[in-house]
Design a protein around this motif. Structure first.
Motif, PDB file in Angstrom:
ATOM      1  N   ARG A  16       1.204  -1.188   0.028  1.00 39.51           N
ATOM      2  CA  ARG A  16       0.056  -0.089  -0.045  1.00 39.51           C
ATOM      3  C   ARG A  16       1.100   0.969  -0.356  1.00 39.51           C
ATOM      4  NH1 ARG A  16      -2.844   0.261   5.043  1.00 39.51           N
ATOM      5  NH2 ARG A  16      -1.696  -1.485   5.858  1.00 39.51           N
ATOM      6  N   PHE A  17       2.661   1.116  -0.137  1.00 45.97           N
ATOM      7  CA  PHE A  17       2.520   2.063  -0.101  1.00 45.97           C
ATOM      8  C   PHE A  17       3.754   2.852  -1.212  1.00 45.97           C
ATOM      9  CE2 PHE A  17       7.417   4.173   0.610  1.00 45.97           C
ATOM     10  CZ  PHE A  17       7.207   5.120   1.245  1.00 45.97           C
ATOM     11  N   ALA A  18       3.193   4.075  -1.644  1.00 45.02           N
ATOM     12  CA  ALA A  18       4.344   4.933  -3.035  1.00 45.02           C
ATOM     13  C   ALA A  18       5.267   6.066  -1.630  1.00 45.02           C
ATOM     14  CB  ALA A  18       2.867   6.088  -3.329  1.00 45.02           C
ATOM     15  N   LEU A  19       6.229   6.176  -2.736  1.00 45.46           N
ATOM     16  CA  LEU A  19       6.988   7.279  -2.133  1.00 45.46           C
ATOM     17  C   LEU A  19       7.227   8.967  -3.158  1.00 45.46           C
ATOM     18  CD1 LEU A  19       9.957   7.848  -1.041  1.00 45.46           C
ATOM     19  CD2 LEU A  19      10.938   6.772  -3.105  1.00 45.46           C
ATOM     20  N   GLY A  20       7.065   9.726  -2.877  1.00 47.33           N
ATOM     21  CA  GLY A  20       7.303  10.962  -3.396  1.00 47.33           C
ATOM     22  C   GLY A  20       8.905  11.160  -3.150  1.00 47.33           C
ATOM     23  N   VAL A  21       9.360  11.773  -4.305  1.00 44.90           N
ATOM     24  CA  VAL A  21      10.721  12.254  -4.108  1.00 44.90           C
ATOM     25  C   VAL A  21      10.896  13.832  -4.912  1.00 44.90           C
ATOM     26  CG1 VAL A  21      13.515  12.387  -4.827  1.00 44.90           C
ATOM     27  CG2 VAL A  21      11.441  10.213  -4.232  1.00 44.90           C
ATOM     28  N   SER A  22      11.360  14.509  -4.575  1.00 41.72           N
ATOM     29  CA  SER A  22      12.212  16.208  -4.820  1.00 41.72           C
ATOM     30  C   SER A  22      13.012  16.671  -4.517  1.00 41.72           C
ATOM     31  CB  SER A  22      10.966  16.859  -4.622  1.00 41.72           C
ATOM     32  OG  SER A  22      11.022  17.768  -5.704  1.00 41.72           O
ATOM     33  N   ALA A  23      13.855  17.748  -4.936  1.00 40.45           N
ATOM     34  CA  ALA A  23      14.744  18.530  -4.907  1.00 40.45           C
ATOM     35  C   ALA A  23      14.966  18.755  -3.190  1.00 40.45           C
ATOM     36  CB  ALA A  23      15.137  19.360  -5.462  1.00 40.45           C
ATOM     37  N   GLY A  24      13.340  19.361  -2.815  1.00 38.75           N
ATOM     38  CA  GLY A  24      13.578  19.858  -1.546  1.00 38.75           C
ATOM     39  C   GLY A  24      14.023  20.928  -1.198  1.00 38.75           C
ATOM     40  N   ALA A  25      13.587  21.998  -0.397  1.00 37.76           N
ATOM     41  CA  ALA A  25      13.344  23.271  -0.497  1.00 37.76           C
ATOM     42  C   ALA A  25      14.968  24.164   0.566  1.00 37.76           C
ATOM     43  CB  ALA A  25      11.922  23.952   0.784  1.00 37.76           C
ATOM     44  N   THR A  26      15.345  25.177  -1.020  1.00 35.97           N
ATOM     45  CA  THR A  26      16.466  25.225  -0.362  1.00 35.97           C
ATOM     46  C   THR A  26      16.613  25.394   0.926  1.00 35.97           C
ATOM     47  OG1 THR A  26      16.586  25.916  -3.205  1.00 35.97           O
ATOM     48  CG2 THR A  26      18.527  27.496  -1.514  1.00 35.97           C
ATOM     49  N   ASP A  27      15.838  26.374   1.593  1.00 33.41           N
ATOM     50  CA  ASP A  27      16.090  27.091   3.047  1.00 33.41           C
ATOM     51  C   ASP A  27      15.646  26.082   3.662  1.00 33.41           C
ATOM     52  OD1 ASP A  27      13.234  26.308   2.264  1.00 33.41           O
ATOM     53  OD2 ASP A  27      12.585  28.743   3.906  1.00 33.41           O
ATOM     54  N   PHE A  28      14.924  25.310   3.679  1.00 31.83           N
ATOM     55  CA  PHE A  28      15.484  23.774   4.612  1.00 31.83           C
ATOM     56  C   PHE A  28      16.359  22.739   5.067  1.00 31.83           C
ATOM     57  CE2 PHE A  28      10.214  22.962   5.136  1.00 31.83           C
ATOM     58  CZ  PHE A  28      10.251  24.288   5.694  1.00 31.83           C
ATOM     59  N   LEU A  29      16.989  22.876   3.107  1.00 37.17           N
ATOM     60  CA  LEU A  29      18.649  22.102   3.391  1.00 37.17           C
ATOM     61  C   LEU A  29      18.981  22.669   4.123  1.00 37.17           C
ATOM     62  CD1 LEU A  29      18.084  20.419  -0.189  1.00 37.17           C
ATOM     63  CD2 LEU A  29      17.859  19.120   1.703  1.00 37.17           C
ATOM     64  N   GLY A  30      19.132  24.466   4.013  1.00 37.46           N
ATOM     65  CA  GLY A  30      20.510  24.912   4.372  1.00 37.46           C
ATOM     66  C   GLY A  30      20.345  24.905   6.284  1.00 37.46           C
ATOM     67  N   TRP A  31      19.105  24.646   6.700  1.00 38.53           N
ATOM     68  CA  TRP A  31      19.451  24.713   8.315  1.00 38.53           C
ATOM     69  C   TRP A  31      20.003  22.889   8.711  1.00 38.53           C
ATOM     70  CZ3 TRP A  31      13.036  23.776   9.369  1.00 38.53           C
ATOM     71  CH2 TRP A  31      12.652  24.411   8.359  1.00 38.53           C
ATOM     72  N   ALA A  32      20.274  22.107   7.587  1.00 32.22           N
ATOM     73  CA  ALA A  32      21.291  21.128   8.105  1.00 32.22           C
ATOM     74  C   ALA A  32      22.810  21.401   6.741  1.00 32.22           C
ATOM     75  CB  ALA A  32      20.710  19.736   6.869  1.00 32.22           C
ATOM     76  N   GLY A  33      22.553  23.157   6.695  1.00 33.54           N
ATOM     77  CA  GLY A  33      24.332  23.341   5.943  1.00 33.54           C
ATOM     78  C   GLY A  33      24.475  22.645   4.548  1.00 33.54           C
ATOM     79  N   LEU A  34      23.313  22.196   3.696  1.00 37.01           N
ATOM     80  CA  LEU A  34      23.580  21.590   2.571  1.00 37.01           C
ATOM     81  C   LEU A  34      22.859  22.298   1.134  1.00 37.01           C
ATOM     82  CD1 LEU A  34      21.700  17.779   3.744  1.00 37.01           C
ATOM     83  CD2 LEU A  34      23.667  18.453   3.156  1.00 37.01           C
ATOM     84  N   GLU A  35      23.575  21.498   0.071  1.00 34.40           N
ATOM     85  CA  GLU A  35      23.546  23.177  -0.738  1.00 34.40           C
ATOM     86  C   GLU A  35      22.897  22.046  -2.006  1.00 34.40           C
ATOM     87  OE1 GLU A  35      26.848  25.101  -2.761  1.00 34.40           O
ATOM     88  OE2 GLU A  35      27.656  25.277  -1.267  1.00 34.40           O
ATOM     89  N   ARG A  36      21.525  22.716  -2.135  1.00 33.15           N
ATOM     90  CA  ARG A  36      20.953  22.255  -3.152  1.00 33.15           C
ATOM     91  C   ARG A  36      21.125  22.320  -4.930  1.00 33.15           C
ATOM     92  NH1 ARG A  36      15.849  23.940  -5.788  1.00 33.15           N
ATOM     93  NH2 ARG A  36      14.319  23.078  -6.318  1.00 33.15           N
ATOM     94  N   ARG A  37      21.818  21.694  -5.436  1.00 36.25           N
ATOM     95  CA  ARG A  37      23.189  21.575  -5.774  1.00 36.25           C
ATOM     96  C   ARG A  37      22.181  20.965  -7.253  1.00 36.25           C
ATOM     97  NH1 ARG A  37      28.954  20.042  -4.082  1.00 36.25           N
ATOM     98  NH2 ARG A  37      29.575  21.780  -2.446  1.00 36.25           N
ATOM     99  N   ARG A  38      22.511  21.337  -8.527  1.00 37.39           N
ATOM    100  CA  ARG A  38      21.691  20.558  -9.735  1.00 37.39           C
ATOM    101  C   ARG A  38      20.652  19.889  -9.871  1.00 37.39           C
ATOM    102  NH1 ARG A  38      25.994  16.517 -10.912  1.00 37.39           N
ATOM    103  NH2 ARG A  38      25.322  16.478 -13.009  1.00 37.39           N
ATOM    104  N   PRO A  39      19.488  20.312  -9.275  1.00 37.61           N
ATOM    105  CA  PRO A  39      18.762  19.856  -8.849  1.00 37.61           C
ATOM    106  C   PRO A  39      17.767  18.996  -9.712  1.00 37.61           C
ATOM    107  CG  PRO A  39      18.341  21.817  -8.773  1.00 37.61           C
ATOM    108  CD  PRO A  39      19.499  22.162  -8.924  1.00 37.61           C
ATOM    109  N   MET A  40      17.509  19.691 -10.740  1.00 37.22           N
ATOM    110  CA  MET A  40      17.210  18.871 -12.076  1.00 37.22           C
ATOM    111  C   MET A  40      18.329  17.260 -11.982  1.00 37.22           C
ATOM    112  SD  MET A  40      14.535  19.994 -13.638  1.00 37.22           S
ATOM    113  CE  MET A  40      14.511  19.537 -14.813  1.00 37.22           C
ATOM    114  N   THR A  41      19.116  17.246 -12.498  1.00 40.96           N
ATOM    115  CA  THR A  41      20.396  15.823 -12.259  1.00 40.96           C
ATOM    116  C   THR A  41      20.119  15.069 -11.422  1.00 40.96           C
ATOM    117  OG1 THR A  41      21.398  17.721 -14.233  1.00 40.96           O
ATOM    118  CG2 THR A  41      22.617  15.575 -12.775  1.00 40.96           C
TER     119      THR A  41
END
Length: 332
Positions: free
Chosen positions: A87-112
């Motif tokens: 019964r499970f489905a998975l959603g995936v995306s690049a995430g929000a830039t400012d949320f990732l920033g809280w973890a010190g992560l950059e949102r590099r090359r989101p499409m790729t």
């Protein structure tokens, strides 16, 4: 008409379980739980919900390949598929830039990054339509789960911009585009179908929910409940998402600053009428009217997002009593 509910992972587990149980009783087909950073873990919640439900389909919307490696996302998805009985489905995306920033992560090359992650996930999760040349550089002969998925896991892309929507059509099983206004569904659908045609894929097999935010209840209280959500999340919306409504992420800056500091009373003062038009607020009849508009534009799956209302359980009961039956009985 397929119906799903989307909830944030800010709810305590006992409240979430009540909501999901009510959704199952209201004949909702599917519930999506977000996996926003620094809130509750959606993978843990999925396991608990799978054990306490029987019919309703469950999804995480969304995970991203920056905070968790694709192979670990695949482990989560295949395990959730197993414990939920398919019964499970998975959603995936690049995430929000400012949320990732809280973890010190950059949102590099989101499409790729999303393209490579979704392709690898579908290969790991039981899909056999993957071209070897499309797999990421890290893929090797050892890149397979050591336990087979009980059935292929559908992989959706959380797509806001036109390029990401076309990508979803080319490589994913569904998309989760949040609608800033109902009349944009036609444009969003056209982008998806452009990608499907490019890849010569069957559109009938692709799931495209019309994802809207709703707040059902007495108008002032319903408005307040929505304003709190918009204050917290508005700044993280992409420019592509907000532009059709004449808004920009910076318009939510002050509201977001107070909301994330815990002062929702002050935060909602910065949510104006333009921002409130990003959702349907008010009575079940107003929700039905907006959804029938979507149906006329070709929507065959409507997804109701948070806050649902000042009292989410009461709002869900109203949706189950009037909105869902009205949509399912309406002539296509």
């Amino acid at each position: 008409m397929k119906i799903s509910i989307r909830v944030n992972n800010d709810l305590p587990y006992d409240e979430l379980l009540q909501l999901v149980s009510a959704a199952e009783a209201a004949d909702v087909d599917q519930i999506w739980v977000s996996h926003d950073l620094l809130l509750r873990s959606a993978p843990v919640l999925m396991g608990a919900l799978a054990a306490r439900t029987e019919r309703i389909h469950l999804g995480i919307g969304i995970m991203n390949p920056y905070t968790v490696h694709t192979t670990e996302i695949a482990m989560v998805a295949a395990t959730a598929q197993e414990v939920s009985g398919g019964r499970f489905a998975l959603g995936v995306s690049a995430g929000a830039t400012d949320f990732l920033g809280w973890a010190g992560l950059e949102r590099r090359r989101p499409m790729t990054t999303v393209r490579q992650s979704v392709t690898a996930l579908r290969a790991l999760l039981g899909h056999n339509d993957i071209a070897e040349d499309d797999l990421p550089d890290w893929w090797s002969s050892s890149s397979s789960l050591r336990f087979p998925p009980t059935s292929p896991v559908p992989v959706y892309i959380g797509a806001t911009g036109p390029q990401m929507r076309r990508l979803a059509g080319r490589i994913a099983d569904g998309a989760l585009p949040l609608l800033p206004c109902p009349d944009l569904f036609g444009k969003i659908s056209a982008d998806i179908h452009s990608g499907l045609r490019d890849a010569d894929r069957d559109s009938a097999a692709f799931d495209l929910p019309a994802c809207i935010w709703v707040s059902v209840g007495e108008r002032d209280a319903a408005r307040r409940a929505l304003a709190e959500k918009l204050a917290y999340y508005g700044q993280s919306f992409s420019p592509d998402h907000l532009a059709p409504a004449g808004l920009r992420p910076i318009d939510f800056h002050e509201a977001g600053r107070y909301a994330r500091a815990g002062d929702l009373g002050k935060a909602v003062e910065f949510i104006d009428d333009r921002m409130m038009r990003l959702a349907v607020v008010g009575s079940p009849e107003e929700v039905i009217e907006g959804c029938l508009e979507l149906r006329e534009l070709g929507a065959r799956h409507v997804s109701f997002g948070p806050p649902l209302g000042p009292d989410p359980l009461a709002a869900l009961a109203k949706l189950g009593r009037s909105v869902i039956p009205a949509l399912r009985s309406a002539t296509p």
